[in-house]
Each structure stands twice: as structure tokens, then as C-alpha cells.
Design a protein around this motif. Sequence first.
Motif, mmCIF file in Angstrom:
data_model
loop_
_atom_site.group_PDB
_atom_site.id
_atom_site.type_symbol
_atom_site.label_atom_id
_atom_site.label_comp_id
_atom_site.label_asym_id
_atom_site.label_seq_id
_atom_site.Cartn_x
_atom_site.Cartn_y
_atom_site.Cartn_z
ATOM 1 N N SER A 279 -3.674 -7.647 2.497
ATOM 2 C CA SER A 279 -4.068 -6.246 2.614
ATOM 3 C C SER A 279 -3.431 -5.468 1.467
ATOM 4 O O SER A 279 -2.560 -5.985 0.749
ATOM 5 C CB SER A 279 -3.604 -5.669 3.946
ATOM 6 O OG SER A 279 -2.177 -5.638 3.983
ATOM 7 N N ALA A 280 -3.850 -4.227 1.282
ATOM 8 C CA ALA A 280 -3.271 -3.389 0.225
ATOM 9 C C ALA A 280 -1.772 -3.233 0.431
ATOM 10 O O ALA A 280 -0.981 -3.262 -0.526
ATOM 11 C CB ALA A 280 -3.959 -2.024 0.216
ATOM 12 N N GLU A 281 -1.349 -3.089 1.691
ATOM 13 C CA GLU A 281 0.086 -2.913 1.992
ATOM 14 C C GLU A 281 0.870 -4.170 1.640
ATOM 15 O O GLU A 281 1.975 -4.099 1.085
ATOM 16 C CB GLU A 281 0.283 -2.578 3.487
ATOM 17 C CG GLU A 281 -0.250 -1.223 3.911
ATOM 18 C CD GLU A 281 -1.772 -1.185 4.026
ATOM 19 O OE1 GLU A 281 -2.395 -2.276 4.150
ATOM 20 O OE2 GLU A 281 -2.329 -0.068 3.949
ATOM 21 N N GLU A 282 0.309 -5.345 1.952
ATOM 22 C CA GLU A 282 0.988 -6.611 1.634
ATOM 23 C C GLU A 282 1.066 -6.825 0.121
ATOM 24 O O GLU A 282 2.073 -7.330 -0.392
ATOM 25 C CB GLU A 282 0.249 -7.782 2.289
ATOM 26 C CG GLU A 282 0.407 -7.829 3.803
ATOM 27 C CD GLU A 282 -0.510 -8.853 4.448
ATOM 28 O OE1 GLU A 282 -0.087 -9.473 5.448
ATOM 29 O OE2 GLU A 282 -1.648 -9.041 3.975
ATOM 30 N N LEU A 283 0.008 -6.445 -0.591
ATOM 31 C CA LEU A 283 0.020 -6.575 -2.055
ATOM 32 C C LEU A 283 1.123 -5.712 -2.661
ATOM 33 O O LEU A 283 1.858 -6.139 -3.551
ATOM 34 C CB LEU A 283 -1.341 -6.191 -2.624
ATOM 35 C CG LEU A 283 -1.551 -6.438 -4.129
ATOM 36 C CD1 LEU A 283 -2.976 -6.911 -4.404
ATOM 37 C CD2 LEU A 283 -1.281 -5.186 -4.946
ATOM 38 N N LEU A 284 1.269 -4.489 -2.140
ATOM 39 C CA LEU A 284 2.300 -3.582 -2.661
ATOM 40 C C LEU A 284 3.703 -4.087 -2.335
ATOM 41 O O LEU A 284 4.649 -3.851 -3.089
ATOM 42 C CB LEU A 284 2.110 -2.168 -2.089
ATOM 43 C CG LEU A 284 0.919 -1.376 -2.642
ATOM 44 C CD1 LEU A 284 0.677 -0.124 -1.815
ATOM 45 C CD2 LEU A 284 1.156 -1.013 -4.099
ATOM 46 N N ALA A 285 3.835 -4.803 -1.212
ATOM 47 C CA ALA A 285 5.155 -5.287 -0.788
ATOM 48 C C ALA A 285 5.559 -6.571 -1.501
ATOM 49 O O ALA A 285 6.748 -6.923 -1.534
ATOM 50 C CB ALA A 285 5.155 -5.523 0.723
ATOM 51 N N SER A 286 4.594 -7.279 -2.097
ATOM 52 C CA SER A 286 4.889 -8.573 -2.724
ATOM 53 C C SER A 286 5.630 -8.389 -4.053
ATOM 54 O O SER A 286 5.297 -7.522 -4.855
ATOM 55 C CB SER A 286 3.591 -9.333 -2.972
ATOM 56 O OG SER A 286 3.824 -10.506 -3.728
ATOM 57 N N SER A 287 6.638 -9.239 -4.282
ATOM 58 C CA SER A 287 7.381 -9.180 -5.552
ATOM 59 C C SER A 287 6.646 -9.930 -6.660
ATOM 60 O O SER A 287 6.864 -9.676 -7.840
ATOM 61 C CB SER A 287 8.785 -9.774 -5.375
ATOM 62 O OG SER A 287 8.686 -11.122 -4.947
ATOM 63 N N ALA A 288 5.784 -10.885 -6.283
ATOM 64 C CA ALA A 288 4.965 -11.623 -7.256
ATOM 65 C C ALA A 288 3.658 -11.972 -6.560
ATOM 66 O O ALA A 288 3.579 -12.918 -5.772
ATOM 67 C CB ALA A 288 5.683 -12.875 -7.735
ATOM 68 N N VAL A 289 2.622 -11.194 -6.832
ATOM 69 C CA VAL A 289 1.384 -11.256 -6.058
ATOM 70 C C VAL A 289 0.722 -12.631 -6.135
ATOM 71 O O VAL A 289 0.277 -13.181 -5.128
ATOM 72 C CB VAL A 289 0.406 -10.160 -6.551
ATOM 73 C CG1 VAL A 289 -0.908 -10.238 -5.785
ATOM 74 C CG2 VAL A 289 1.029 -8.787 -6.378
ATOM 75 N N ALA A 290 0.663 -13.217 -7.333
ATOM 76 C CA ALA A 290 0.008 -14.515 -7.495
ATOM 77 C C ALA A 290 0.742 -15.604 -6.716
ATOM 78 O O ALA A 290 0.116 -16.526 -6.171
ATOM 79 C CB ALA A 290 -0.078 -14.881 -8.966
ATOM 80 N N VAL A 291 2.063 -15.517 -6.654
ATOM 81 C CA VAL A 291 2.861 -16.491 -5.888
ATOM 82 C C VAL A 291 2.549 -16.358 -4.404
ATOM 83 O O VAL A 291 2.338 -17.365 -3.700
ATOM 84 C CB VAL A 291 4.368 -16.302 -6.164
ATOM 85 C CG1 VAL A 291 5.191 -17.212 -5.257
ATOM 86 C CG2 VAL A 291 4.688 -16.585 -7.624
ATOM 87 N N THR A 292 2.516 -15.123 -3.903
ATOM 88 C CA THR A 292 2.187 -14.885 -2.487
ATOM 89 C C THR A 292 0.794 -15.419 -2.165
ATOM 90 O O THR A 292 0.578 -16.080 -1.136
ATOM 91 C CB THR A 292 2.253 -13.374 -2.173
ATOM 92 O OG1 THR A 292 3.532 -12.880 -2.547
ATOM 93 C CG2 THR A 292 2.014 -13.110 -0.703
#
Length: 485
Positions: A279-292
Motif C-alpha cells: 500500500s502507499a503507507e507501506e511504501l512510505l514506511a519501507s527503508s528500501a522499497v525494492a528489497v521489501t
Amino acid sequence: MCTRSPSGNTGTQDGWKNVPEGKVELRKKVTLLRGISIIIGTIIGAGIFISPKGIIKNSGSVGMSLVVWIACGVLSLFGALSYAELGTSIKKSGGHYTYILEAFGPLAAFVQLWADLIAIRPAGLAVISLAFGRYILEPIFMPCGVPELAIKLTTTLGITSVIYLNSMSVSWTARLQIFLTGCKLLAVGIIIVPGLYQLFKGETKNFQNAFELQSVDLAGFPLAFYSGMYAYAGWFYLNFVTEEVENPERTVPLAICISMTIVTLCYVLTNVAYYTVMSAEELLASSAVAVTFAERLMGKFSMAVPIFVSLSCFGSMNGCLFAFSRMFFAASREGHLPEVLSMIHIRRHTPVPAVIVLYPLTLVLLFSGDIYSLLNFMSFLRWLFIGVAVLGLIYMRYTRPELHRPFKVPIFIPAVFSFTCFFMVFLSLYSDLVTTGIGFAISLTGIPAYYIFIVFDRKPKWLLKLSDSINRSLQIIMEVVPPEH
């Protein structure tokens, strides 16, 4: 800064041994494929893999963030098309510097060169190199953090290797750039394909109410566009090497159009892929989006993501250095930098002095300076100078109507793009007046520097002799001579 020797050309080939026959010059080795790899390989850095957050944070919804990504791609294409006209009508290397020089004269061009030389380029190279150092070591130190000293030593090794390669061979530099661009596109493909598969399977919950107006904040839109335009920055680098491009009248516009289409598709589809699992919130919370993203869909394969990111950073380092070394080469040829910087290696046909000129300052910033603060001070100036260069295109339509223009864009394209650039400068002033003011002050020191080093011609004889002696010594050490015409 620049003192020309009274004798003019300071070197001949007579004293060199094993000098091959043929002209000593920068050769036309940038083909269409190599041109595309320079542009794509420089635009796509670490940001799309690590932190593509600025747009979603300020646009307010998933749907609007994708609209901003597309709009920024179109605006960047406008800028790239404007530069295609400039590059095909003014067939000189040097990019922004050359176009500002042609349109507005030497003082404006020197101020741009000064800001690039003392701050923007060394700080930018240091930052992207630090990202390379961090991510190439991350798999080794997982799950612990990477020591700062190890990052800086690895970064130094990375910068040194890029400078060595660019000094040794234009062909090998270009081949490496093609390989690294291929790695970037492979990494993007590894994200896009599973993401689209998820989308076709029906994973659309994060796209429901994608254009929900309640969450849209119009005040944040300018900042979202600001982030987007930075993500696309790099489309102008092929114009820095125009003299080395095969058939520039065809290659430059074609490479620019193909590259911007590919990059825009990659950016939009990568973000669509992210939203299929986050979600948009999870993307903003991730320190490295591609890794997540990789952890959720590919399990342990996520450990390969830092390697791809480091290769992506290395490609940006290589492309940037290859391009802006030609700006220093062009500026030296105009008498705005020491003469040795416009000289070429007698056998390798590379501008060795122009390639290595930033090496000492970059390392000093790497180990001692607050690089990110310096980059914040100066980064908005990039858009100011690009805006001025594109404004120069409009200005020269009226002042130099006789100029041969094999590729000509409708006037609204440079008008819209230059307005966008100046709007971004205004936004910088509005959002952080002190930081932007300091950046302006640093760049304006180029005005007295211009009059002291360039205009003032009553330099003492001892200084001219010293300059000539240093120039000759550097020629012998680096085995460089002025290019033949």
C-alpha cells in the motif's frame, strides 16, 4: 585559474616515443546504442529501487502519483527534445556550458562552470559513489550495518576504478556503460514482470479508489513534481559529448527519444508493480522499497537487490564522469580552465586531465565534508542553468535565425520546459530561503573569479612562466598534447 602560455600550443609529439600515426583527437565512438546507454544508465540510479517516495508522499494518492510520474516523464522529454535541437544545431561538446556560452556569452557560462567545478559535480559524484559503496557491501555485512569507514574506502575504490577506466579507453567505457545499463533494465524487469503478473491475477486492492480526492493535497503537488523531475534528471548527458557522437544530427534526437520512452515506461511500471504488493503507507514506511518487494514475492532472492543497486550506481558514476569531463575539456578549449585540461592522451585518445580533475576534490569531500548539505545548497542551480540553456534556445531563434537547425521543435516545448525549470528554482527559494541563498552566494563567487582569472590579462611574468612550467610538466607526466584540428 587559467593562465595561457605565451607560446600558444605547448606540446608537440616530437618528444614522444611509440606515438601511433593518425590525428590526436577525440574520436566519434558514441553510436546510437552507446548514446542510449549513456542516457538511460545515468538517469536510472538508486532512487527507483530504494526510495521513490517523494511523489507518493506529496501527491496524496496512488493514482495521482502515477499521473505525476507520467507528467514528469513528458516534461523531461520536452527538455530532452529542446536539447536535441541545441545538440544538432551547435555541434560542440560541453552541454549546458556550451549552450549558455553560445547564447549569453562567456560570463554567464563561466558562472555555470564555476558552480559545477567547485561544488555540484564533485558533491554529486561523491553522493552516488557513497550509495555504490554502501550497497555493494550490504550483502557481506547482513544483517549488521556496514561500517562507515568500509563504505568510504570502497567508495574511493569505486571512484578510482571509474576514473582509471575513463582515462584508458573511450570504447571500454562505452561497452561497460552498455553492460551496466543492461543490468539496470534487468533489475527493473525483475520487479516489473512479477508485479504485472500479480496485477493480472487480480491483486488490485491498492488501486481501488486510486484517485480518491479526499487525500489529495494540491499544496503538495509542486513538491511531487520536484521529486519527479529529479528522478528523470540525466537526459542531458549525451549533449556533453556531441563531438564524439556518430552522425549527431540523427543519433542525438533518436537516442534521446528512445531513452526517455524507455525510462518513463520503466518508472511508471515499476511503481505499478510496487503497489501490487504494498500500500502507499507501506511504501512510505519501507527503508528500501525494492528489497521489501522482493522479500514478499521472491524470498531469499531479495539479497540480490543490493548488488543490482550497486551496479546501477556504478553505471551512473561511469556515465556522469564520461559526460562532464567533456564539459571541462570544452571549457579549457575556450580559455576558461587551464590549458592542459583540453589535451588528449597521445595513444589512448582520451581527455585524461579533464577526467581526473575532480578526483582530488571528490575525495576531500568524501572524507571530510558534509556532502549532502553542499548538494542541498547547490542542487537547485542545476535547474536554473538548464532553464537558462533552454531559454537560450528561444533567444537564439530570434538573434541567430540563420543557424542551421536540422532538428527543430515547436516553440511551446522549450517555453513550457524553461518555465518548469524556473518554477523549480522559485520553489527552492520558497521552501528553504537560507539554503538556496547560500547556494546562490557560492555560485556568484564565479563573477569575481571570472574577472580575476580570465579577464585580467596583466599577469606577472613569473606567474606566466610558472604556469607554463606546470603545464609542460603535466603534459610529460600524463603524455597528453593539444588535439589536432
